[in-house]
Design an enzyme around this catalytic site. Structure first.
Site, PDB file in Angstrom:
ATOM      1  N   ASP A   1      -0.040  13.545   5.813  1.00  0.00           N
ATOM      2  CA  ASP A   1      -0.693  12.315   5.364  1.00  0.00           C
ATOM      3  C   ASP A   1      -0.628  11.301   6.495  1.00  0.00           C
ATOM      4  O   ASP A   1      -0.121  11.600   7.583  1.00  0.00           O
ATOM      5  CB  ASP A   1      -0.033  11.775   4.077  1.00  0.00           C
ATOM      6  CG  ASP A   1      -1.070  11.182   3.128  1.00  0.00           C
ATOM      7  OD1 ASP A   1      -1.752  10.234   3.559  1.00  0.00           O
ATOM      8  OD2 ASP A   1      -1.205  11.656   1.995  1.00  0.00           O
TER       9      ASP A   1
ATOM     10  N   HIS B   1      -6.847  10.407   5.409  1.00  0.00           N
ATOM     11  CA  HIS B   1      -5.379  10.367   5.486  1.00  0.00           C
ATOM     12  C   HIS B   1      -4.901  11.014   6.790  1.00  0.00           C
ATOM     13  O   HIS B   1      -3.950  11.805   6.783  1.00  0.00           O
ATOM     14  CB  HIS B   1      -4.767  11.066   4.269  1.00  0.00           C
ATOM     15  CG  HIS B   1      -4.927  10.275   2.989  1.00  0.00           C
ATOM     16  ND1 HIS B   1      -4.211   9.118   2.748  1.00  0.00           N
ATOM     17  CD2 HIS B   1      -5.704  10.473   1.906  1.00  0.00           C
ATOM     18  CE1 HIS B   1      -4.558   8.632   1.548  1.00  0.00           C
ATOM     19  NE2 HIS B   1      -5.468   9.431   1.017  1.00  0.00           N
TER      20      HIS B   1
ATOM     21  N   ASP C   1      -9.373  13.743  -0.491  1.00  0.00           N
ATOM     22  CA  ASP C   1      -9.365  12.519  -1.301  1.00  0.00           C
ATOM     23  C   ASP C   1      -9.479  11.278  -0.415  1.00  0.00           C
ATOM     24  O   ASP C   1      -9.100  11.302   0.754  1.00  0.00           O
ATOM     25  CB  ASP C   1      -8.073  12.439  -2.137  1.00  0.00           C
ATOM     26  CG  ASP C   1      -6.837  12.430  -1.254  1.00  0.00           C
ATOM     27  OD1 ASP C   1      -6.826  13.161  -0.232  1.00  0.00           O
ATOM     28  OD2 ASP C   1      -5.883  11.700  -1.562  1.00  0.00           O
ATOM     29  N   GLU C   2     -10.000  10.215  -0.994  1.00  0.00           N
ATOM     30  CA  GLU C   2      -9.912   8.866  -0.429  1.00  0.00           C
ATOM     31  C   GLU C   2     -10.342   8.782   1.041  1.00  0.00           C
ATOM     32  O   GLU C   2      -9.653   8.188   1.864  1.00  0.00           O
ATOM     33  CB  GLU C   2      -8.484   8.338  -0.592  1.00  0.00           C
ATOM     34  CG  GLU C   2      -8.044   8.274  -2.053  1.00  0.00           C
ATOM     35  CD  GLU C   2      -6.621   7.779  -2.237  1.00  0.00           C
ATOM     36  OE1 GLU C   2      -6.370   7.087  -3.222  1.00  0.00           O
ATOM     37  OE2 GLU C   2      -5.739   8.100  -1.396  1.00  0.00           O
TER      38      GLU C   2
ATOM     39  N   TRP D   1      -8.106  14.378 -10.353  1.00  0.00           N
ATOM     40  CA  TRP D   1      -7.012  13.398 -10.391  1.00  0.00           C
ATOM     41  C   TRP D   1      -7.467  12.023 -10.864  1.00  0.00           C
ATOM     42  O   TRP D   1      -6.702  11.290 -11.476  1.00  0.00           O
ATOM     43  CB  TRP D   1      -6.317  13.301  -9.031  1.00  0.00           C
ATOM     44  CG  TRP D   1      -7.092  12.617  -7.939  1.00  0.00           C
ATOM     45  CD1 TRP D   1      -8.064  13.177  -7.150  1.00  0.00           C
ATOM     46  CD2 TRP D   1      -6.954  11.261  -7.500  1.00  0.00           C
ATOM     47  NE1 TRP D   1      -8.540  12.245  -6.253  1.00  0.00           N
ATOM     48  CE2 TRP D   1      -7.872  11.065  -6.436  1.00  0.00           C
ATOM     49  CE3 TRP D   1      -6.141  10.191  -7.876  1.00  0.00           C
ATOM     50  CZ2 TRP D   1      -8.007   9.855  -5.775  1.00  0.00           C
ATOM     51  CZ3 TRP D   1      -6.271   8.971  -7.209  1.00  0.00           C
ATOM     52  CH2 TRP D   1      -7.187   8.814  -6.169  1.00  0.00           C
TER      53      TRP D   1
ATOM     54  N   TYR E   1       0.807  11.390 -13.144  1.00  0.00           N
ATOM     55  CA  TYR E   1       1.249  10.736 -11.908  1.00  0.00           C
ATOM     56  C   TYR E   1       2.667  10.205 -12.095  1.00  0.00           C
ATOM     57  O   TYR E   1       2.905   9.180 -12.742  1.00  0.00           O
ATOM     58  CB  TYR E   1       0.243   9.649 -11.496  1.00  0.00           C
ATOM     59  CG  TYR E   1      -0.801  10.217 -10.552  1.00  0.00           C
ATOM     60  CD1 TYR E   1      -1.374  11.464 -10.820  1.00  0.00           C
ATOM     61  CD2 TYR E   1      -1.179   9.563  -9.386  1.00  0.00           C
ATOM     62  CE1 TYR E   1      -2.294  12.025  -9.946  1.00  0.00           C
ATOM     63  CE2 TYR E   1      -2.107  10.109  -8.506  1.00  0.00           C
ATOM     64  CZ  TYR E   1      -2.662  11.351  -8.795  1.00  0.00           C
ATOM     65  OH  TYR E   1      -3.565  11.909  -7.934  1.00  0.00           O
TER      66      TYR E   1
ATOM     67  N   ASP F   1       4.676   8.963  -9.968  1.00  0.00           N
ATOM     68  CA  ASP F   1       5.104   7.788  -9.194  1.00  0.00           C
ATOM     69  C   ASP F   1       4.832   6.514  -9.989  1.00  0.00           C
ATOM     70  O   ASP F   1       5.232   5.432  -9.574  1.00  0.00           O
ATOM     71  CB  ASP F   1       4.399   7.726  -7.824  1.00  0.00           C
ATOM     72  CG  ASP F   1       2.881   7.746  -7.938  1.00  0.00           C
ATOM     73  OD1 ASP F   1       2.354   8.426  -8.849  1.00  0.00           O
ATOM     74  OD2 ASP F   1       2.222   7.067  -7.132  1.00  0.00           O
TER      75      ASP F   1
ATOM     76  N   TRP G   1       3.851  11.378  -5.863  1.00  0.00           N
ATOM     77  CA  TRP G   1       3.548  10.724  -4.581  1.00  0.00           C
ATOM     78  C   TRP G   1       4.764   9.907  -4.209  1.00  0.00           C
ATOM     79  O   TRP G   1       5.418   9.317  -5.084  1.00  0.00           O
ATOM     80  CB  TRP G   1       2.298   9.848  -4.728  1.00  0.00           C
ATOM     81  CG  TRP G   1       1.094  10.668  -5.086  1.00  0.00           C
ATOM     82  CD1 TRP G   1       0.518  10.782  -6.323  1.00  0.00           C
ATOM     83  CD2 TRP G   1       0.350  11.526  -4.219  1.00  0.00           C
ATOM     84  NE1 TRP G   1      -0.549  11.652  -6.262  1.00  0.00           N
ATOM     85  CE2 TRP G   1      -0.672  12.129  -4.992  1.00  0.00           C
ATOM     86  CE3 TRP G   1       0.450  11.852  -2.862  1.00  0.00           C
ATOM     87  CZ2 TRP G   1      -1.583  13.032  -4.447  1.00  0.00           C
ATOM     88  CZ3 TRP G   1      -0.472  12.745  -2.326  1.00  0.00           C
ATOM     89  CH2 TRP G   1      -1.472  13.319  -3.108  1.00  0.00           C
TER      90      TRP G   1
ATOM     91  N   GLU H   1       5.310   7.275  -1.728  1.00  0.00           N
ATOM     92  CA  GLU H   1       5.325   6.042  -0.934  1.00  0.00           C
ATOM     93  C   GLU H   1       6.556   5.197  -1.262  1.00  0.00           C
ATOM     94  O   GLU H   1       7.153   4.574  -0.391  1.00  0.00           O
ATOM     95  CB  GLU H   1       4.078   5.196  -1.205  1.00  0.00           C
ATOM     96  CG  GLU H   1       2.791   5.744  -0.644  1.00  0.00           C
ATOM     97  CD  GLU H   1       2.026   6.564  -1.662  1.00  0.00           C
ATOM     98  OE1 GLU H   1       2.672   7.174  -2.545  1.00  0.00           O
ATOM     99  OE2 GLU H   1       0.784   6.617  -1.564  1.00  0.00           O
TER     100      GLU H   1
HETATM  101  C1  ACM Z   1      -4.669  11.216  -4.779  1.00  0.00           C
HETATM  102  O1  ACM Z   1      -3.900  10.766  -5.635  1.00  0.00           O
HETATM  103  N1  ACM Z   1      -5.055  10.472  -3.759  1.00  0.00           N
HETATM  104  C2  ACM Z   1      -5.158  12.592  -4.857  1.00  0.00           C
END
Ligand code: ACM
Ligand code: ZN
Length: 519
Positions: free
Chosen positions: A184, A248, A311-312, A382, A408, A410, A458, A460
């Protein structure tokens, strides 16, 4: 008192009387289950420290009971989950695990392990107390074939011993897929022979919370990856690696700035969020990079799947970059967004050449009119369940992990200011429990393409393994039941009754758990 197994088995028929054993029973069985038996014997011995253990047949006192693991063709009705199905028969004289394949035998032994762990008492078990289990016959098999957990090892580096212990506990819940998010913006954790700077530079960043301090970070060596894959495989868990492309990508660009649109400067990011650092769609060399990475993955991971992220992706740089603009006109495309589907299709084909099937986050279906993904590409939904629903309608296999549906981990358990997790998003245990990968509006054909689901951690904000445990448990227990137990067998009230018994089991394994309100 009924048994408190999680996930709830398909059926439990209670009989008369009890199985009693002064300590751990002796595990034995058919030669084909040798590995499962050896492993479970070791797990029980480790779980149950302080109790006399007799594994040596010669030394076994007459009153020690046996668990016998036998191969048996299972009755009709367990369908395509036959290899994971098992029966667990507890009588006054013995415990028998019956299964057609190693996976089923292992699941049966894990259910037995749960029952033994229920006998745990604070401060250990006295030899006089031993094990007392009600006579019963359990028939069990999963609802979905994909029951996964994702760990983000990029935002925070988790040690190999931590991950191994976690995988062992996942298997106690019959989870069978470990999705390993290895790259990432904040770190690259996978060694790639042709691109050594990915780990030399890309695995280290400056500390976010203490500016100027290096973050310890790191990467997993090849021998460690193989060790983890084997460890998981022996527990009937498949490890699916993820390398997130083409977004990412800050850690890639910090290592090799030439793969970016602007040339940098880039750094392994301490910032989080959706950053502008993506691979340059105008540079053909990004596919050489992908080839090197895929070769490493193909060598290290036996799974037939590779997750390519997707993603993103931010398109700001692609809109401004002369090379990307040239690519756009070469391909006869109008919008920079369409370049993602062009890249994705090339990556999917490169994996196919290596005998692998690609998995992508649900964004991979966007702007893909011209570059249609092959039907076998798996879509991981997701952003809610809509992407998964659309993908299954288009004929793709789907894995559900909606961030709006309790998947999720997190997210905070409650909106209490003292709870750790992402601000403003909460996901109570009850929401994880209610997760159903098959949504009411799906046709039977679409529902048949739903492989299952998973929950994702996740990291972070999860900068220590102990915090990870707190975020994972007991929401993972709820997800495990949502993915294993037949829909008609799910009952939140009953889950809430079983949970405190199960949480004591997890306590005895030393896990830190959330214990507040469930909804
Ligand atoms: C994601 O949660 N960006 C897949
Ligand atoms: Zn570019």
């Amino acid at each position: 008192m009924p048994l408190s197994i999680i996930p709830q088995p398909v059926s439990i028929r209670y009989g008369e009387g009890f199985f009693q054993c002064p300590g751990l029973p002796l595990l034995k069985g058919d030669e084909c289950f040798h590995e499962e038996i050896q492993l479970a014997a070791g797990q029980l011995r480790q779980d149950w420290t302080g109790c006399p253990v007799f594994f040596d047949r010669e030394k076994k006192p007459a009153h020690y009971q046996e668990v016998n693991c036998q191969k048996e063709e299972l009755p009709d009705g367990v369908g395509n989950t036959r290899s994971e199905a098992y029966r667990l028969c507890i009588t006054k004289d013995a415990v028998t695990v019956k299964a057609a394949a190693g996976a089923g035998a292992y699941h049966g032994l894990q259910t037995f392990r749960q029952l033994v762990l229920s006998e745990y008492r604070d401060g250990g078990v006295s030899p006089e107390h031993g094990i007392t289990l009600p006579c019963c016959e359990i028939t069990d098999y999963p609802r979905f074939s994909w029951r996964g957990f994702m760990l983000d090892s990029a935002r925070h580096f988790y040690s190999l011993p931590f991950i191994k212990r976690l995988i062992d506990v996942l298997s106690l819940h019959h989870i069978n897929r470990f999705h390993w998010h290895l790259t990432d913006d904040q770190g690259w954790r996978l060694p790639v022979e042709e691109y050594p700077l990915l780990t030399e530079i890309g695995s280290r960043r400056q500390e976010r919370r203490l500016p100027g301090m290096p973050y310890s970070g790191g990467f997993y060596r090849e021998d460690e990856i193989r060790e983890l894959v084997d460890y998981a495989a022996s527990r009937h868990i498949e490890v699916i690696p993820e390398v997130d492309l083409p977004g990412h990508a800050s850690a890639i660009l910090a290592s090799y700035p030439g793969f970016g649109c602007t040339g940098g400067p880039y750094r392994v990011e301490e910032r989080t969020g959706i950053l502008e650092n993506v691979l340059c769609a105008g540079s053909g060399r990004i596919f050489d990079l992908a080839a090197g990475v895929f070769n490493a993955l193909a060598r290290l991971f036996p799974s037939s799947y590779v997750h390519i992220g997707g993603d993103e992706v931010r398109f700001d740089n692609w809109k401004a970059c002369p090379k990307c603009k040239r690519r756009l006109s070469e391909l006869g495309l109008k919008r920079a967004e369409e370049l993602q589907s062009w890249i994705t299709l090339r990556l999917v084909n490169m994996l196919a050449e290596r005998g692998k099937t690609a998995i992508g986050w649900d964004e991979v279906l966007e702007d893909s009119m011209q570059f249609k993904l092959p039907k076998e590409t798996v879509v991981m939904s997701w952003r809610g369940s809509e992407g998964g629903k659309r993908a299954s309608a288009l004929g793709h296999p789907v894995i559900m992990c909606p961030n709006t549906g309790g998947c999720y981990l997190d997210y905070k358990h409650t909106d209490d200011a003292e709870e750790p997790g992402q601000a403003f998003v909460i996901s109570p245990v009850a929401q994880s429990y209610s997760m159903d990968p098959v949504t009411p509006e799906m046709s039977a054909e679409e529902a048949a393409r739903i492989l299952g689901g998973q929950c994702n951690l996740w990291s972070e904000l999860i900068y220590a393994g102990k915090i990870a445990e707190y975020m994972i448990f007991p929401r993972l227990c709820a997800i495990a039941e949502a993915l294993w137990t037949p829909r008609e067998g799910k009952d939140f009230e009953d889950f809430a009754r079983r949970l405190p018994v199960h949480q004591k089991r997890l306590d005895s394994l030393g896990l830190l758990q959330y214990r507040g309100p469930l909804q």
